[in-house]
Scaffold this active site. Sequence first.
Site, PDB file in Angstrom:
ATOM      1  CE1 TYR A 136      56.567 -23.570  10.493  1.00 35.52           C
ATOM      2  CE2 TYR A 136      58.761 -22.621   9.909  1.00 35.52           C
ATOM      3  CZ  TYR A 136      57.760 -23.127   9.374  1.00 35.52           C
ATOM      4  OH  TYR A 136      57.330 -22.576   8.339  1.00 35.52           O
ATOM      5  CE  LYS A 187      41.422 -27.277  11.345  1.00 36.90           C
ATOM      6  NZ  LYS A 187      40.243 -27.374  10.989  1.00 36.90           N
ATOM      7  CG  ASP A 220      39.453 -24.681   8.474  1.00 36.26           C
ATOM      8  OD1 ASP A 220      39.293 -23.796   9.360  1.00 36.26           O
ATOM      9  OD2 ASP A 220      38.574 -25.531   8.247  1.00 36.26           O
ATOM     10  CG  ASP A 244      55.473 -20.714   6.551  1.00 34.75           C
ATOM     11  OD1 ASP A 244      56.130 -19.624   5.852  1.00 34.75           O
ATOM     12  OD2 ASP A 244      55.655 -21.798   5.902  1.00 34.75           O
ATOM     13  CG  ASP A 248      54.174 -17.360   1.602  1.00 34.12           C
ATOM     14  OD1 ASP A 248      54.820 -16.566   2.149  1.00 34.12           O
ATOM     15  OD2 ASP A 248      54.400 -18.213   0.719  1.00 34.12           O
TER      16      ASP A 248
HETATM   17  C1  IPM Z   1      59.297 -17.787   5.826  1.00 32.69           C
HETATM   18  C2  IPM Z   1      59.910 -18.833   5.084  1.00 32.69           C
HETATM   19  C3  IPM Z   1      60.619 -19.861   6.148  1.00 32.69           C
HETATM   20  C4  IPM Z   1      59.663 -20.398   7.174  1.00 32.69           C
HETATM   21  C5  IPM Z   1      61.542 -20.783   5.497  1.00 32.69           C
HETATM   22  C6  IPM Z   1      62.472 -20.251   4.218  1.00 32.69           C
HETATM   23  C7  IPM Z   1      62.099 -21.669   6.371  1.00 32.69           C
HETATM   24  O1  IPM Z   1      58.902 -19.635   4.352  1.00 32.69           O
HETATM   25  O2  IPM Z   1      59.822 -16.968   6.432  1.00 32.69           O
HETATM   26  O3  IPM Z   1      57.967 -17.743   5.635  1.00 32.69           O
HETATM   27  O4  IPM Z   1      58.972 -21.439   6.854  1.00 32.69           O
HETATM   28  O5  IPM Z   1      59.521 -19.690   8.095  1.00 32.69           O
HETATM   29 MG    MG Z   2      56.892 -18.751   4.376  1.00 34.56          MG
END
Ligand code: IPM
Ligand code: MG
Length: 350
Positions: A136, A187, A220, A244, A248
């Site tokens: 990032y 990884k 993975d 990230d 999710d």
């Molecule tokens: C998160 C989001 C952010 C990230 C974006 C909005 C920059 O996806 O907080 O998970 O990638 O960190």
């Molecule tokens: Mg995210």
Amino acid sequence: MPTLLLLPGDGIGPEVTGEVRRVAEKIFPDLTLEERPFGGISYDTLGTPLSDETLALALASDAVLMGAVGGPQWASAPRHLRPEAGLLGLRLGMGVFANLRPALCFAALADASSLKREVIEGLDIMIVRELTGGVYFGKPRGIETLPDGQKRGVDTQVYTTSEIERVSRVAFTLAEGRRNKVTSCEKSNVMETGLLWREVVTALHAREFPHVTLEHMLADNAAMQLVKNPRQFDVILTDNLFGDILSDEAAQLTGSLGMLPSAAIGVAGAPGLYEPIHGSAPDIAGQGVANPLAAILSFAMALRWSLARPDLADRLTHAVEAALASGARTRDIGGDLGSRAMADAVLAKL
Ligand code: IPM
Ligand code: MG
């Protein structure tokens, strides 16, 4: 008096942070609430998603609670001025290197998951994502045009020993208060940073946390194990990019995406950054139907981690559970309450 800075941001952000304000005023009347524009709305009004004043105020607060940032209307803004760039700048500026993302399945919502009830019932995972390093922020990065006319895009994944150690310490410490297990994901089979990550985590574990169970898993495989047998995990420790993605995935499998809070913390005593995991949800923004529980639970995390009021954090969490148990539901979890009515249901249980 402690200060909480609210950054409502974009999309449904203002709606959900508005409900946090009502809850905060009731449960913690001595808390000073400030508010600043942030994200797309800040870009529109101030020309930047994160103004110097907002960052300065964030650093001077005890905690910062963000709603959400981003939306299609800013897709063509220059990258460094997009709402997401403001969020990355805030994380870096506040030095919040450890991102705590719980994925837990609320009993009342076990049937809302796309996985079978028996696989996710009682799920309680804590993902600890490194938040201020890795790909990032690594340099060099950019898109250049080569002599032959084609383009070349570069991102750099980079980690140092101390960056890995400080976030690992947070993960091991959290595990001590939970089920005492850390699964570190990278990884190392293909990446140098992955190899270093594994070495550093292994050494830190032996030195400082030998009593915690440590397991290494390729990222993975972790993605696969999360849908196969998610309850094997207690604390998942991972880097910025894998965190990230895995967070999710973990959030969605609880069936409670609109319910999950997060906390980003830095060195002891520095203000933390709290935010619901859901995004700005432009499709339902402004309709008053967004689920405010993730934001309210993010405030509970702020009470615990930054505002030194674990008692209020417990009270608020129990009120949310009681509201859900009484059948209160927003649309995303199968009900028909609006944001305000859902927050009212929580307020009634406080
Ligand atoms: C998160 C989001 C952010 C990230 C974006 C909005 C920059 O996806 O907080 O998970 O990638 O960190
Ligand atoms: Mg995210």
